[in-house]
Design a protein around this motif. Sequence first.
Motif, PDB file in Angstrom:
ATOM      1  N   GLU A 142       0.810  -1.221   0.000  1.00 26.91           N
ATOM      2  CA  GLU A 142       0.000   0.000   0.000  1.00 26.91           C
ATOM      3  C   GLU A 142       0.841   1.268   0.000  1.00 26.91           C
ATOM      4  O   GLU A 142       0.547   2.243   0.696  1.00 26.91           O
ATOM      5  CB  GLU A 142      -0.965  -0.005   1.188  1.00 26.91           C
ATOM      6  N   ASP A 143       1.893   1.259  -0.822  1.00 23.61           N
ATOM      7  CA  ASP A 143       2.739   2.448  -0.933  1.00 23.61           C
ATOM      8  C   ASP A 143       2.456   3.230  -2.207  1.00 23.61           C
ATOM      9  O   ASP A 143       3.191   4.176  -2.536  1.00 23.61           O
ATOM     10  CB  ASP A 143       4.221   2.079  -0.865  1.00 23.61           C
ATOM     11  N   GLY A 144       1.388   2.829  -2.937  1.00 22.31           N
ATOM     12  CA  GLY A 144       1.010   3.538  -4.147  1.00 22.31           C
ATOM     13  C   GLY A 144       1.705   3.062  -5.401  1.00 22.31           C
ATOM     14  O   GLY A 144       1.556   3.682  -6.462  1.00 22.31           O
ATOM     15  N   LYS A 145       2.444   1.970  -5.322  1.00 18.07           N
ATOM     16  CA  LYS A 145       3.128   1.417  -6.490  1.00 18.07           C
ATOM     17  C   LYS A 145       2.828  -0.074  -6.595  1.00 18.07           C
ATOM     18  O   LYS A 145       2.773  -0.776  -5.586  1.00 18.07           O
ATOM     19  CB  LYS A 145       4.649   1.649  -6.401  1.00 18.07           C
ATOM     20  N   ALA A 180      11.055 -11.487  -1.636  1.00 22.33           N
ATOM     21  CA  ALA A 180      10.211 -12.607  -1.197  1.00 22.33           C
ATOM     22  C   ALA A 180      10.725 -13.242   0.091  1.00 22.33           C
ATOM     23  O   ALA A 180       9.932 -13.627   0.958  1.00 22.33           O
ATOM     24  CB  ALA A 180      10.105 -13.660  -2.301  1.00 22.33           C
ATOM     25  N   ARG A 181      12.025 -13.387   0.246  1.00 25.04           N
ATOM     26  CA  ARG A 181      12.561 -14.013   1.461  1.00 25.04           C
ATOM     27  C   ARG A 181      12.273 -13.174   2.701  1.00 25.04           C
ATOM     28  O   ARG A 181      11.678 -13.676   3.657  1.00 25.04           O
ATOM     29  CB  ARG A 181      14.058 -14.273   1.302  1.00 25.04           C
ATOM     30  N   PRO A 182      12.685 -11.909   2.764  1.00 29.87           N
ATOM     31  CA  PRO A 182      12.389 -11.145   3.984  1.00 29.87           C
ATOM     32  C   PRO A 182      10.906 -10.923   4.217  1.00 29.87           C
ATOM     33  O   PRO A 182      10.491 -10.745   5.376  1.00 29.87           O
ATOM     34  CB  PRO A 182      13.134  -9.823   3.761  1.00 29.87           C
ATOM     35  N   ASN A 208      -1.288 -11.784   4.838  1.00 27.79           N
ATOM     36  CA  ASN A 208      -0.589 -10.507   4.844  1.00 27.79           C
ATOM     37  C   ASN A 208      -0.702  -9.891   6.234  1.00 27.79           C
ATOM     38  O   ASN A 208      -1.783  -9.488   6.669  1.00 27.79           O
ATOM     39  CB  ASN A 208      -1.194  -9.577   3.789  1.00 27.79           C
ATOM     40  N   ALA A 209       0.409  -9.844   6.958  1.00 31.94           N
ATOM     41  CA  ALA A 209       0.430  -9.294   8.311  1.00 31.94           C
ATOM     42  C   ALA A 209       0.789  -7.821   8.328  1.00 31.94           C
ATOM     43  O   ALA A 209       0.877  -7.220   9.406  1.00 31.94           O
ATOM     44  CB  ALA A 209       1.417 -10.079   9.177  1.00 31.94           C
ATOM     45  N   GLY A 210       0.983  -7.210   7.153  1.00 36.86           N
ATOM     46  CA  GLY A 210       1.299  -5.798   7.068  1.00 36.86           C
ATOM     47  C   GLY A 210       2.774  -5.526   7.232  1.00 36.86           C
ATOM     48  O   GLY A 210       3.559  -6.370   7.682  1.00 36.86           O
ATOM     49  N   ALA A 211       3.165  -4.297   6.846  1.00 41.97           N
ATOM     50  CA  ALA A 211       4.551  -3.844   7.002  1.00 41.97           C
ATOM     51  C   ALA A 211       5.552  -4.759   6.309  1.00 41.97           C
ATOM     52  O   ALA A 211       6.650  -5.001   6.815  1.00 41.97           O
ATOM     53  CB  ALA A 211       4.903  -3.699   8.480  1.00 41.97           C
ATOM     54  N   GLY A 212       5.165  -5.303   5.124  1.00 40.73           N
ATOM     55  CA  GLY A 212       6.087  -6.156   4.382  1.00 40.73           C
ATOM     56  C   GLY A 212       6.341  -7.491   5.031  1.00 40.73           C
ATOM     57  O   GLY A 212       7.460  -8.012   4.979  1.00 40.73           O
ATOM     58  N   ARG A 213       5.302  -8.070   5.633  1.00 38.67           N
ATOM     59  CA  ARG A 213       5.478  -9.369   6.288  1.00 38.67           C
ATOM     60  C   ARG A 213       4.269 -10.250   6.007  1.00 38.67           C
ATOM     61  O   ARG A 213       3.122  -9.829   6.185  1.00 38.67           O
ATOM     62  CB  ARG A 213       5.638  -9.187   7.800  1.00 38.67           C
ATOM     63  N   PHE A 214       4.535 -11.479   5.560  1.00 33.45           N
ATOM     64  CA  PHE A 214       3.486 -12.479   5.341  1.00 33.45           C
ATOM     65  C   PHE A 214       3.750 -13.674   6.258  1.00 33.45           C
ATOM     66  O   PHE A 214       4.897 -14.037   6.510  1.00 33.45           O
ATOM     67  CB  PHE A 214       3.470 -12.937   3.886  1.00 33.45           C
TER      68      PHE A 214
END
Length: 593
Positions: free
Chosen positions: A295-298, A325-327, A372-378
């Motif tokens: 959700e950063d607009g890109k 994908a890894r992190p 999707n747990a948010g903040a770039g974390r699944f």
Amino acid sequence: MLSRRVAIITILMLIIAGLGGIAFWSTGKTIDREVPPDRPARLPTPIPIAPRRIELEPNATIPKFRELVPGLPVPHYNDAHGQFRLVECMGSGVGLIDYDNDGWLDIYIAQGCPIPLSPNQRRYSSRLYRNNRDGTYVDVTDSAHVGFNGYGIGVAVGDYDGNGYDDIYVSGFGSGALYRNNGDGTFTNTTDEAGVKGSGWATSCAFADLDGDGDLDLYVVHYLADTVDDQGRPTVSCNALPGAIGYCPPIAFTAEPDVLYRNDGNGKFTDVSAESGITNPAGNGLGIAIADWDEDGKLDIFVANDQTPNMLLHNLGGLRFEEVARPWGLAYNESGDLRAGMGVAAGDYDGDGRIDLLVTNFYEEASTLYRNAGAGRFVVETSQARLLGPSRSKLGFGTGFLDYDNDGRLDLFVTNGHVNDVRPLGIPYAMSPQLFRNIGHGKFTDVSAQAGRYFDAEWLGRSAAFGDLDNDGDADIIVTHLGRPPAILINESTPLGAFIQLTLRGSGSGRDATGARVTVEAGGQSLVRVVTAGTSYLSSSDRRVLVGMGSAKLVDRLTIRWLSGKTQTWANLPINQSLQITEGAEPVVIFNK
């Protein structure tokens, strides 16, 4: 005794290889003897299975999908003649497209052809079927000039030239084709002019405005550098069973990098794969889903890879991407293992407002559900969602989240079927499809037994696309099969909840509105849906946003956040209607039910 022991050891090795990632593709052993030319591939007829019955929760909608008869008559052709080229078992994609802008979805089906490829063959070509609005379809391929004669695999739909009519890109084994919609019921092949013919083995593909300049770029997933001789025969072959030739696993080949074409805005595209950063690392790509995951607009790009780590290409702007994908927790399954990623479903299955992912995998691997747990974390939630057991005994391909009963919760469909016929090991070849009802709290239950006769048979399922084919406000499904005609499954589930259907048109962002975020507040629920590109397997689904609202009597609030950052809100909208909304403009009613 020795021969019996050898046989037992051989079978155990097959099982171990399967559980270790090859999963009954083969033993993985390369052999140098030629495949007997007189061993044709045998495709099973659909196998009826014993009716299963389940108990639904009180007041639950009973799922019912009716297979449309007559449907689409042309069977899939894969040129299987006992040579076991891996491309034969992959199937073909579907594109749902309203090519004539009459408000009804038409259907484009990719098709295989004889190998070695011949540009002059006309017997086998991809097909376009016009929706007659009465439950029937007519083949308009020839009159529309849109019959791709190569080995068609994937289908992307989008208005790349901005003339108001959706165009078609067909990815293929060897080359692809771009068809520009002229707006008069015909298409023009602009492949060479546009510079997107490509080469190698392309699979899924998708249009999306990846650089935010207002026009649609094209991403083409690639699978393997398949090697064949001048007669189209594979140069490597593998055992599926002791002494029996079968399809080789992907580890027998070299991975091919994907391709990103930038839309130059003048009818031409430029290959920017290398400078964009998408080619490192290369993967055995099959499925794709494009959305703004953080959700950063890109717009970011997720690619499901077969026996290599999945990729999440995070958009840095300026058509530059970083593989994360890894992190982010998307490269592997919950055990840190590689899987045979194929189909991709994207949607907010748990109702927390974030877009989740599901990837279908091989037999005995189970699908992988990434929350999707948010903040770039699944976080992998397959077991918690009660999908681990039901999906482990299947080999999944096309998949998608859909709200089949319009209760506001996203359900899940998966089509299944094996690639190697290893029934002597007690492993099924044809398989039944699955429909999972979302029962809330992030959990699913298998309701396939109640869903109709199509679910009571076993198929070699491949791609699946989802959309409201009959404009009645619920989601229908079209499924392709290996060697069989597609199936059109009309949703007749009752009773159904209220709905609102939205056709979104971007102006500050790409016309297809990929990345637009829709929030519907109704009946005490806040429901989030996002326009995605790609998804499923080799296919393009209906881009209209269909939101089920259960027992709601009114849309209390509708909010659209466009990819450009612009936000629009409306209050107190009637239910059970289809609206067209152009970015910055007011809604226009298409139909009421």
